[in-house]
Write an enzyme that holds these catalytic residues in place. Structure first.
Site, PDB file in Angstrom:
ATOM      1  N   HIS A  72      -3.563  39.491  95.574  1.00 55.73           N
ATOM      2  CA  HIS A  72      -2.629  40.555  95.930  1.00 55.73           C
ATOM      3  C   HIS A  72      -2.567  41.590  94.805  1.00 55.73           C
ATOM      4  O   HIS A  72      -2.397  41.232  93.643  1.00 55.73           O
ATOM      5  CB  HIS A  72      -1.223  39.988  96.174  1.00 55.73           C
ATOM      6  CG  HIS A  72      -1.071  39.353  97.523  1.00 55.73           C
ATOM      7  ND1 HIS A  72       0.143  39.025  98.063  1.00 55.73           N
ATOM      8  CD2 HIS A  72      -1.998  39.010  98.451  1.00 55.73           C
ATOM      9  CE1 HIS A  72      -0.038  38.496  99.271  1.00 55.73           C
ATOM     10  NE2 HIS A  72      -1.334  38.469  99.518  1.00 55.73           N
ATOM     11  N   TYR A 202      10.169  41.723  98.380  1.00 59.72           N
ATOM     12  CA  TYR A 202      11.409  41.349  97.697  1.00 59.72           C
ATOM     13  C   TYR A 202      12.479  42.309  98.207  1.00 59.72           C
ATOM     14  O   TYR A 202      12.403  43.510  97.940  1.00 59.72           O
ATOM     15  CB  TYR A 202      11.260  41.496  96.183  1.00 59.72           C
ATOM     16  CG  TYR A 202      10.389  40.439  95.528  1.00 59.72           C
ATOM     17  CD1 TYR A 202       9.004  40.507  95.575  1.00 59.72           C
ATOM     18  CD2 TYR A 202      10.974  39.366  94.836  1.00 59.72           C
ATOM     19  CE1 TYR A 202       8.216  39.543  94.968  1.00 59.72           C
ATOM     20  CE2 TYR A 202      10.190  38.390  94.222  1.00 59.72           C
ATOM     21  CZ  TYR A 202       8.815  38.487  94.289  1.00 59.72           C
ATOM     22  OH  TYR A 202       8.032  37.527  93.687  1.00 59.72           O
ATOM     23  N   PRO A 295      13.370  31.492  90.280  1.00 56.06           N
ATOM     24  CA  PRO A 295      12.036  31.757  90.846  1.00 56.06           C
ATOM     25  C   PRO A 295      11.726  33.223  91.154  1.00 56.06           C
ATOM     26  O   PRO A 295      10.591  33.543  91.503  1.00 56.06           O
ATOM     27  CB  PRO A 295      12.017  30.913  92.131  1.00 56.06           C
ATOM     28  CG  PRO A 295      13.439  30.640  92.451  1.00 56.06           C
ATOM     29  CD  PRO A 295      14.195  30.662  91.179  1.00 56.06           C
ATOM     30  N   LYS A 299       7.475  32.854  87.781  1.00 55.84           N
ATOM     31  CA  LYS A 299       6.946  32.560  86.449  1.00 55.84           C
ATOM     32  C   LYS A 299       6.828  31.076  86.100  1.00 55.84           C
ATOM     33  O   LYS A 299       6.071  30.714  85.188  1.00 55.84           O
ATOM     34  CB  LYS A 299       7.838  33.229  85.374  1.00 55.84           C
ATOM     35  CG  LYS A 299       7.701  34.717  85.319  1.00 55.84           C
ATOM     36  CD  LYS A 299       6.405  35.128  84.640  1.00 55.84           C
ATOM     37  CE  LYS A 299       6.020  36.543  84.923  1.00 55.84           C
ATOM     38  NZ  LYS A 299       4.841  36.697  85.786  1.00 55.84           N
ATOM     39  N   TYR A 386       4.999  41.027  85.835  1.00 55.72           N
ATOM     40  CA  TYR A 386       4.734  40.179  87.004  1.00 55.72           C
ATOM     41  C   TYR A 386       3.323  39.602  86.934  1.00 55.72           C
ATOM     42  O   TYR A 386       3.097  38.435  87.273  1.00 55.72           O
ATOM     43  CB  TYR A 386       4.921  41.003  88.288  1.00 55.72           C
ATOM     44  CG  TYR A 386       5.070  40.158  89.535  1.00 55.72           C
ATOM     45  CD1 TYR A 386       6.326  39.894  90.075  1.00 55.72           C
ATOM     46  CD2 TYR A 386       3.956  39.619  90.179  1.00 55.72           C
ATOM     47  CE1 TYR A 386       6.474  39.122  91.222  1.00 55.72           C
ATOM     48  CE2 TYR A 386       4.096  38.845  91.326  1.00 55.72           C
ATOM     49  CZ  TYR A 386       5.357  38.597  91.831  1.00 55.72           C
ATOM     50  OH  TYR A 386       5.488  37.825  92.964  1.00 55.72           O
TER      51      TYR A 386
HETATM   52  P1  RFL Z   1       7.045  19.447  87.488  1.00 55.50           P
HETATM   53  O1  RFL Z   1       6.197  20.101  88.539  1.00 55.50           O
HETATM   54  O2  RFL Z   1       8.489  19.270  87.768  1.00 55.50           O
HETATM   55  O3  RFL Z   1       6.373  18.052  87.153  1.00 55.50           O
HETATM   56  C1  RFL Z   1       7.026  17.062  86.363  1.00 55.50           C
HETATM   57  C2  RFL Z   1       6.554  15.710  86.813  1.00 55.50           C
HETATM   58  O4  RFL Z   1       7.105  14.703  85.968  1.00 55.50           O
HETATM   59  C3  RFL Z   1       7.486  13.606  86.774  1.00 55.50           C
HETATM   60  N1  RFL Z   1       8.497  12.810  86.047  1.00 55.50           N
HETATM   61  C4  RFL Z   1       8.233  11.599  85.463  1.00 55.50           C
HETATM   62  N2  RFL Z   1       7.108  10.879  85.391  1.00 55.50           N
HETATM   63  C5  RFL Z   1       7.172   9.684  84.738  1.00 55.50           C
HETATM   64  N3  RFL Z   1       8.299   9.197  84.165  1.00 55.50           N
HETATM   65  C6  RFL Z   1       9.458   9.898  84.216  1.00 55.50           C
HETATM   66  N4  RFL Z   1      10.576   9.432  83.652  1.00 55.50           N
HETATM   67  C7  RFL Z   1       9.451  11.163  84.891  1.00 55.50           C
HETATM   68  N5  RFL Z   1      10.394  12.112  85.148  1.00 55.50           N
HETATM   69  C8  RFL Z   1       9.800  13.079  85.836  1.00 55.50           C
HETATM   70  C9  RFL Z   1       8.023  14.256  88.040  1.00 55.50           C
HETATM   71  O5  RFL Z   1       8.034  13.359  89.131  1.00 55.50           O
HETATM   72  C10 RFL Z   1       7.025  15.391  88.227  1.00 55.50           C
HETATM   73  O6  RFL Z   1       5.914  15.015  89.020  1.00 55.50           O
HETATM   74  O7  RFL Z   1       6.941  20.251  86.105  1.00 55.50           O
HETATM   75  P2  RFL Z   1       5.752  21.086  85.437  1.00 55.50           P
HETATM   76  O8  RFL Z   1       4.455  20.350  85.493  1.00 55.50           O
HETATM   77  O9  RFL Z   1       6.293  21.568  84.153  1.00 55.50           O
HETATM   78  O10 RFL Z   1       5.537  22.342  86.430  1.00 55.50           O
HETATM   79  C11 RFL Z   1       6.534  23.333  86.551  1.00 55.50           C
HETATM   80  C12 RFL Z   1       6.537  23.920  87.966  1.00 55.50           C
HETATM   81  O11 RFL Z   1       6.569  22.857  88.893  1.00 55.50           O
HETATM   82  C13 RFL Z   1       7.714  24.868  88.208  1.00 55.50           C
HETATM   83  O12 RFL Z   1       7.955  25.672  87.073  1.00 55.50           O
HETATM   84  C14 RFL Z   1       7.482  25.822  89.396  1.00 55.50           C
HETATM   85  O13 RFL Z   1       7.325  25.136  90.604  1.00 55.50           O
HETATM   86  C15 RFL Z   1       8.637  26.818  89.519  1.00 55.50           C
HETATM   87  N6  RFL Z   1       8.517  27.674  90.699  1.00 55.50           N
HETATM   88  C16 RFL Z   1       7.641  28.757  90.704  1.00 55.50           C
HETATM   89  N7  RFL Z   1       6.847  28.999  89.635  1.00 55.50           N
HETATM   90  C17 RFL Z   1       5.930  30.022  89.677  1.00 55.50           C
HETATM   91  O14 RFL Z   1       5.203  30.225  88.675  1.00 55.50           O
HETATM   92  N8  RFL Z   1       5.776  30.848  90.772  1.00 55.50           N
HETATM   93  C18 RFL Z   1       6.528  30.657  91.895  1.00 55.50           C
HETATM   94  O15 RFL Z   1       6.298  31.356  92.860  1.00 55.50           O
HETATM   95  C19 RFL Z   1       7.525  29.600  91.869  1.00 55.50           C
HETATM   96  N9  RFL Z   1       8.295  29.358  92.956  1.00 55.50           N
HETATM   97  C20 RFL Z   1       9.264  27.384  91.850  1.00 55.50           C
HETATM   98  C21 RFL Z   1       9.119  28.258  92.980  1.00 55.50           C
HETATM   99  C22 RFL Z   1      10.088  26.274  91.936  1.00 55.50           C
HETATM  100  C23 RFL Z   1      10.795  26.015  93.076  1.00 55.50           C
HETATM  101  N10 RFL Z   1      11.607  24.827  93.076  1.00 55.50           N
HETATM  102  C24 RFL Z   1      11.746  23.955  94.149  1.00 55.50           C
HETATM  103  C25 RFL Z   1      12.162  24.379  91.824  1.00 55.50           C
HETATM  104  C26 RFL Z   1       9.826  28.039  94.134  1.00 55.50           C
HETATM  105  C27 RFL Z   1      10.683  26.905  94.194  1.00 55.50           C
HETATM  106  C28 RFL Z   1      11.430  26.726  95.498  1.00 55.50           C
HETATM  107  C1  PHB Z   2       6.573  31.429  96.760  1.00 53.12           C
HETATM  108  O1  PHB Z   2       5.616  31.827  97.449  1.00 53.12           O
HETATM  109  O2  PHB Z   2       6.999  30.272  96.854  1.00 53.12           O
HETATM  110  C2  PHB Z   2       7.231  32.361  95.822  1.00 53.12           C
HETATM  111  C3  PHB Z   2       6.696  33.622  95.633  1.00 53.12           C
HETATM  112  C4  PHB Z   2       7.299  34.509  94.747  1.00 53.12           C
HETATM  113  C5  PHB Z   2       8.441  34.129  94.070  1.00 53.12           C
HETATM  114  C6  PHB Z   2       8.968  32.852  94.248  1.00 53.12           C
HETATM  115  C7  PHB Z   2       8.362  31.968  95.136  1.00 53.12           C
HETATM  116  O3  PHB Z   2       9.037  35.011  93.235  1.00 53.12           O
END
Ligand code: RFL
Ligand code: PHB
Length: 394
Positions: A72, A202, A295, A299, A386
């Protein structure tokens, strides 16, 4: 048992670190509390910065990403019933982002680690880290067959997310924690319907923020700002679609929102959180274990990737007896973390309606949005952040 690096958590941070270490000839053991199926299905991020894509490509992980990822060149900002395009390519000298779901990144990483004989243990319980100040820190866990294991390591990486056990293993008085909770949450749906837009929208609206994202040319991902303490039962599908239609509506245009079956629905609280430093002795934190952003700036996943891009070479140097990069790790990461924390806070507060906000607040948001939509200087700042700032050195 012995391992050079013990890694807690098989999210994007832990899995990518394990792979980047393997490329440097360093062996690691990854332990994960959840099942493989759970890790591969958890709906989360969707946007990869241009530097994250280049890093995954350089690490030999982009086969499917290059075939299925959607590049994109910008986003739409919608407010006051108008939709404006922010053209990243034109504003940043050709930089872009790629839509490729975190679930797919995690599937690719797990497949690659297992194909290369990497040790990834799912469904573990009672994970502990110990002797972190010594040069032989210890990782303990109980495997899914009920056996207790002790792994003596040279370093441990805490990649266990916000609710993990590694950050709490650092004495509290040594940590500086900055935290802000936002008074709203996101309700997200995954819908089996082609996206109604070519790039993310957005939308600022008097009823609250909405985001139109996607997972592929056939699956849409949509978010709505909802009250912080909302129960998901109070949002049946019909109410979600009504609210999405209303917030994305463009008076006087023929644009419509395509609707389809809802495949997944969840609520995410919004928080900014930074815990420093990201190292204690031989324990190194990476990703959500050390920092959380709301989110809105897309990032979180990208910061997790940037952390481990720094941590892998630092740990390889440490194993060769050069402690310099390991000592510099925390400060080097935190500079990018704070940039992303500010950007995510700025996007969030510009686009959401705070409960009880008055007209003054709404007018300030609209003025800021109009400035970004019309001033190349302001738009360039959004585009540069971004797509990822500073650029990853790859
Ligand atoms: P994770 O993915 O949470 O992975 C951590 C892992 O550790 C495990 N764990 C354990 N394992 C063993 N022993 C224990 N005691 C443990 N405790 C925990 C967990 O089960 C898990 O598998 O962290 P990591 O690797 O640092 O990754 C970070 C990302 O997952 C997170 O920052 C993003 O998903 C945030 N986020 C977004 N980030 C973006 O860059 N772009 C996006 O568009 C974006 N959209 C989002 C998001 C996060 C969301 N939610 C649900 C929080 C949208 C949403 C809805
Ligand atoms: C997503 O596709 O899940 C998404 C995209 C952009 C954002 C947050 C989440 O800023």
């Amino acid at each position: 048992m012995r391992a050079q690096v013990g890694i807690v958590g098989a999210g994007p941070a832990g899995l990518l670190l394990s792979h980047l270490l393997a490329l440097r000839g360093v062996e690691s053991v990854v332990v994960e509390a959840r099942s493989r199926a759970y890790c591969e299905a958890r709906q989360r991020a969707g946007v990869l910065e241009d530097g994250s894509v280049r890093l995954l490509r350089a690490a030999g992980l982009a086969g499917r990403l290059d075939r299925q990822g959607l590049e994109h060149g910008g986003i739409y900002l919608q407010f006051a019933g108008e939709r404006h395009h922010i053209d990243f390519r034109a504003l940043t000298g050709g930089r872009t982002v790629t839509i490729y779901a975190q679930t797919e990144v995690v599937k690719d990483l797990i497949a690659q680690r297992l194909a290369q004989g990497g040790a990834v243990h799912f469904d573990v319980t009672d994970t502990e880290v110990d002797r972190l100040e010594s040069d032989k820190p210890v990782l303990r866990y109980t495997s899914s067959d009920g056996r207790r294991h002790e792994v003596v390591c040279d370093a441990i990486a805490g990649c266990d997310g916000f609710h993990g056990i590694c950050r709490p293993a650092i004495p509290r008085h040594l940590l500086t924690v900055n935290e802000r909770e936002y008074p709203y949450a996101w309700l997200g749906i995954l819908a089996d319907v082609p996206p109604s837009t070519d790039e993310l929208i957005y939308a600022h609206h008097a009823r609250g923020f909405a985001l139109h994202s996607l997972r592929s040319l056939t699956v849409s991902r949509l978010y709505l700002q909802v009250d912080r303490d909302v129960s998901i039962e109070s949002w049946p599908d019909e109410r979600v679609w009504y609210e999405l239609r209303t917030r994305f509506e463009l008076p006087g245009s023929r644009w419509t929102l395509k609707e389809g079956p809802v495949l997944d629905k969840s609520v995410t609280p919004m928080r900014s959180f930074v815990s420093a430093p990201m190292r204690y002795g031989r324990l190194f934190l990476a990703g959500d274990a050390a920092h959380i952003v709301p989110p809105t700036g897309a990032k979180g996943l990208n910061l997790a990737i940037a952390d481990v891009a720094m941590l892998a070479p630092a740990l390889a140097s440490l194993l060769r007896g050069d402690l310099g990069p390991a000592r510099a790790y925390s400060a080097a990461c935190l500079s990018r973390v704070w940039r992303a924390t500010h950007f995510s806070w700025w996007m969030t507060t510009m686009l959401h309606r705070a409960p009880g906000a008055d007209d003054m607040e709404a007018q300030l948001q609209l003025s800021q949005l109009r400035y970004v939509a019309t001033s190349p200087a302001a738009a360039t700042s959004l585009a540069e952040n971004y797509t990822g700032y500073p650029e990853l050195p790859i």
